[in-house]
Scaffold this motif. Structure first.
Motif, PDB file in Angstrom:
ATOM      1  N   ALA A  26       0.818  -1.225   0.000  1.00 13.93           N
ATOM      2  CA  ALA A  26       0.000   0.000   0.000  1.00 13.93           C
ATOM      3  C   ALA A  26       0.847   1.268   0.000  1.00 13.93           C
ATOM      4  CB  ALA A  26      -0.929  -0.014   1.220  1.00 13.93           C
ATOM      5  N   THR A  27       2.130   1.153   0.268  1.00 15.81           N
ATOM      6  CA  THR A  27       3.024   2.324   0.318  1.00 15.81           C
ATOM      7  C   THR A  27       4.381   1.915  -0.271  1.00 15.81           C
ATOM      8  OG1 THR A  27       3.560   1.651   2.585  1.00 15.81           O
ATOM      9  CG2 THR A  27       1.997   3.465   2.355  1.00 15.81           C
ATOM     10  N   MET A  28       4.482   2.019  -1.579  1.00 17.00           N
ATOM     11  CA  MET A  28       5.620   1.461  -2.314  1.00 17.00           C
ATOM     12  C   MET A  28       6.967   2.076  -1.933  1.00 17.00           C
ATOM     13  SD  MET A  28       5.689   1.267  -6.472  1.00 17.00           S
ATOM     14  CE  MET A  28       4.060   1.915  -6.454  1.00 17.00           C
ATOM     15  N   GLY A  29       7.023   3.388  -1.823  1.00 16.62           N
ATOM     16  CA  GLY A  29       8.279   4.066  -1.447  1.00 16.62           C
ATOM     17  C   GLY A  29       9.425   3.685  -2.357  1.00 16.62           C
ATOM     18  N   ASN A  30      10.548   3.277  -1.763  1.00 17.13           N
ATOM     19  CA  ASN A  30      11.712   2.905  -2.568  1.00 17.13           C
ATOM     20  C   ASN A  30      11.679   1.441  -3.016  1.00 17.13           C
ATOM     21  OD1 ASN A  30      12.991   5.452  -2.570  1.00 17.13           O
ATOM     22  ND2 ASN A  30      13.645   5.117  -0.457  1.00 17.13           N
ATOM     23  N   ASN A  32      11.369  -1.483  -1.272  1.00 16.30           N
ATOM     24  CA  ASN A  32      11.924  -2.608  -0.488  1.00 16.30           C
ATOM     25  C   ASN A  32      10.868  -3.683  -0.218  1.00 16.30           C
ATOM     26  OD1 ASN A  32      14.633  -1.511   0.072  1.00 16.30           O
ATOM     27  ND2 ASN A  32      13.467   0.058   1.154  1.00 16.30           N
ATOM     28  N   ASP A  33       9.694  -3.245   0.189  1.00 15.68           N
ATOM     29  CA  ASP A  33       8.645  -4.220   0.506  1.00 15.68           C
ATOM     30  C   ASP A  33       8.049  -4.812  -0.771  1.00 15.68           C
ATOM     31  OD1 ASP A  33       8.959  -3.745   3.244  1.00 15.68           O
ATOM     32  OD2 ASP A  33       7.600  -2.030   3.163  1.00 15.68           O
ATOM     33  N   ASP A  51       1.617   4.101  -4.776  1.00 13.89           N
ATOM     34  CA  ASP A  51       2.260   5.284  -4.183  1.00 13.89           C
ATOM     35  C   ASP A  51       1.740   6.513  -4.925  1.00 13.89           C
ATOM     36  OD1 ASP A  51       5.047   5.450  -2.224  1.00 13.89           O
ATOM     37  OD2 ASP A  51       4.333   7.301  -3.155  1.00 13.89           O
ATOM     38  N   ILE A  52       1.732   7.643  -4.235  1.00 16.26           N
ATOM     39  CA  ILE A  52       1.241   8.866  -4.868  1.00 16.26           C
ATOM     40  C   ILE A  52       2.370   9.663  -5.517  1.00 16.26           C
ATOM     41  CG2 ILE A  52      -0.844   9.147  -3.473  1.00 16.26           C
ATOM     42  CD1 ILE A  52       0.805  11.051  -1.660  1.00 16.26           C
ATOM     43  N   GLN A  53       3.624   9.199  -5.359  1.00 14.55           N
ATOM     44  CA  GLN A  53       4.762   9.967  -5.893  1.00 14.55           C
ATOM     45  C   GLN A  53       5.400   9.241  -7.085  1.00 14.55           C
ATOM     46  OE1 GLN A  53       7.286  12.280  -3.189  1.00 14.55           O
ATOM     47  NE2 GLN A  53       6.528  10.948  -1.552  1.00 14.55           N
ATOM     48  N   SER A  79      -3.529   6.880  -4.767  1.00  9.56           N
ATOM     49  CA  SER A  79      -3.608   6.732  -3.315  1.00  9.56           C
ATOM     50  C   SER A  79      -4.095   5.319  -2.972  1.00  9.56           C
ATOM     51  CB  SER A  79      -4.591   7.754  -2.736  1.00  9.56           C
ATOM     52  OG  SER A  79      -4.786   7.481  -1.362  1.00  9.56           O
ATOM     53  N   HIS A  80      -3.596   4.823  -1.856  1.00 10.00           N
ATOM     54  CA  HIS A  80      -3.984   3.460  -1.455  1.00 10.00           C
ATOM     55  C   HIS A  80      -5.475   3.329  -1.120  1.00 10.00           C
ATOM     56  CE1 HIS A  80      -1.484   4.932   2.236  1.00 10.00           C
ATOM     57  NE2 HIS A  80      -2.623   5.556   2.212  1.00 10.00           N
ATOM     58  N   ASN A  96       3.499   0.886   5.150  1.00 11.20           N
ATOM     59  CA  ASN A  96       4.717   1.370   5.775  1.00 11.20           C
ATOM     60  C   ASN A  96       4.544   2.892   5.790  1.00 11.20           C
ATOM     61  OD1 ASN A  96       7.466   1.727   6.433  1.00 11.20           O
ATOM     62  ND2 ASN A  96       8.009  -0.086   5.222  1.00 11.20           N
ATOM     63  N   TYR A  99       7.005   9.183   5.462  1.00 10.93           N
ATOM     64  CA  TYR A  99       7.461   9.844   4.225  1.00 10.93           C
ATOM     65  C   TYR A  99       8.447   8.960   3.481  1.00 10.93           C
ATOM     66  CZ  TYR A  99      11.229  11.151   7.460  1.00 10.93           C
ATOM     67  OH  TYR A  99      12.228  11.116   8.400  1.00 10.93           O
TER      68      TYR A  99
HETATM   69  N1  SAM Z   1       7.674   0.583   1.949  1.00 12.30           N
HETATM   70  C1  SAM Z   1       8.550   1.589   1.399  1.00 12.30           C
HETATM   71  C2  SAM Z   1       9.887   1.000   1.060  1.00 12.30           C
HETATM   72  O1  SAM Z   1      10.042  -0.221   1.184  1.00 12.30           O
HETATM   73  O2  SAM Z   1      10.784   1.737   0.641  1.00 12.30           O
HETATM   74  C3  SAM Z   1       8.639   2.808   2.268  1.00 12.30           C
HETATM   75  C4  SAM Z   1       7.349   3.583   2.323  1.00 12.30           C
HETATM   76  S1  SAM Z   1       7.516   5.248   2.856  1.00 12.30           S
HETATM   77  C5  SAM Z   1       7.776   5.106   4.574  1.00 12.30           C
HETATM   78  C6  SAM Z   1       5.868   5.848   2.738  1.00 12.30           C
HETATM   79  C7  SAM Z   1       5.394   6.037   1.314  1.00 12.30           C
HETATM   80  O3  SAM Z   1       3.976   6.253   1.344  1.00 12.30           O
HETATM   81  C8  SAM Z   1       5.981   7.254   0.603  1.00 12.30           C
HETATM   82  O4  SAM Z   1       6.650   6.857  -0.544  1.00 12.30           O
HETATM   83  C9  SAM Z   1       4.755   8.117   0.257  1.00 12.30           C
HETATM   84  O5  SAM Z   1       4.833   8.756  -0.995  1.00 12.30           O
HETATM   85  C10 SAM Z   1       3.661   7.080   0.260  1.00 12.30           C
HETATM   86  N2  SAM Z   1       2.310   7.635   0.425  1.00 12.30           N
HETATM   87  C11 SAM Z   1       1.905   8.739   1.087  1.00 12.30           C
HETATM   88  N3  SAM Z   1       0.570   8.890   1.013  1.00 12.30           N
HETATM   89  C12 SAM Z   1       0.116   7.843   0.265  1.00 12.30           C
HETATM   90  C13 SAM Z   1      -1.173   7.446  -0.184  1.00 12.30           C
HETATM   91  N4  SAM Z   1      -2.275   8.140   0.144  1.00 12.30           N
HETATM   92  N5  SAM Z   1      -1.273   6.338  -0.945  1.00 12.30           N
HETATM   93  C14 SAM Z   1      -0.173   5.604  -1.272  1.00 12.30           C
HETATM   94  N6  SAM Z   1       1.076   5.941  -0.867  1.00 12.30           N
HETATM   95  C15 SAM Z   1       1.223   7.039  -0.110  1.00 12.30           C
END
Ligand code: SAM
Length: 186
Positions: A26-30, A32-33, A51-53, A79-80, A96, A99
């Motif tokens: 639900a939160t792809m980020g970099n 890893n998961d 991810d929204i970015q 958005s998730h 996860n 930010y």
């Molecule tokens: N799991 C990731 C990894 O393995 O690198 C780290 C996630 S990071 C802590 C949180 C992520 O949530 C950010 O990349 C951010 O852009 C994303 N995020 C923020 N709001 C969101 C939303 N409404 N829906 C999906 N992703 C979102």
């Protein structure tokens, strides 16, 4: 040493997910998961990652392509909360919160959309499936989000869900902790 919170989240997921199943990051980020989940479900499985970015999508795509795993992952720039549009039965859903490490610290997950997404996620979680929520709350929106998510989990019916909290209680600086929700029944 005790395993850290992320190791525990992965262990709980590994124990429940079968090869070939569908899972959600639900939160792809970099990534890893996403990478961890793609390895777990193997070639027959499917990972849907949000991810929204755009930066997160790009970083994750590069990593998956390098590992030859891109085909089993659907990346969504959304958005998730959009989990509610998926017609799936998910074995695991990972959140996860916080930010993007190395990115803009002002762009964080937010209490209201996180709760919406957790609710939608629970609706698509298969019996015996697991949702993990890593709570990083050392940022301005983090405290409200932490309280909102914890309050929501406290109210989940124990007939339907088991909720675990894994947290070091003597760490400084708003240490992250894990909430894991298992949907009961097989
Ligand atoms: N799991 C990731 C990894 O393995 O690198 C780290 C996630 S990071 C802590 C949180 C992520 O949530 C950010 O990349 C951010 O852009 C994303 N995020 C923020 N709001 C969101 C939303 N409404 N829906 C999906 N992703 C979102």
């Amino acid at each position: 040493m005790f395993p850290n919170v992320l190791e525990v989240a992965r262990k709980l997921i590994r124990e429940r997910v079968q090869v070939g199943e569908t899972v959600v990051d639900a939160t792809m980020g970099n990534g890893n998961d996403t990478l961890f989940l793609a390895q777990l479900v193997q070639e027959e499985g499917r990972v849907i990652a949000f991810d929204i970015q755009p930066q997160a999508i790009e970083k994750t795509r590069e990593r998956l392509e390098r590992e030859g795993l891109a085909k089993r992952v659907e990346m969504k720039l959304a958005s998730h909360e959009d989990i509610d549009q998926l017609e799936i039965s998910a074995a695991a859903i990972m959140f996860n919160l916080g930010y993007l490490p190395g990115g803009d610290k002002e762009i964080t997950t937010q209490a209201s959309s996180t709760i919406q997404a957790i609710q939608s996620g629970l609706r698509v979680l298969r019996p015996g499936g697991i949702m993990t929520v890593m709570i990083y709350w050392g940022h301005p929106a983090g405290e409200t989000e932490k309280e909102t998510v914890e309050a929501f989990c406290h109210e989940l019916s124990q007939l339907d869900y088991l909720v675990l909290k894994y947290q070091y209680i003597n760490q400084q600086n708003q240490a992250p902790f894990l909430l894991a929700i298992e949907r009961r029944g097989q």
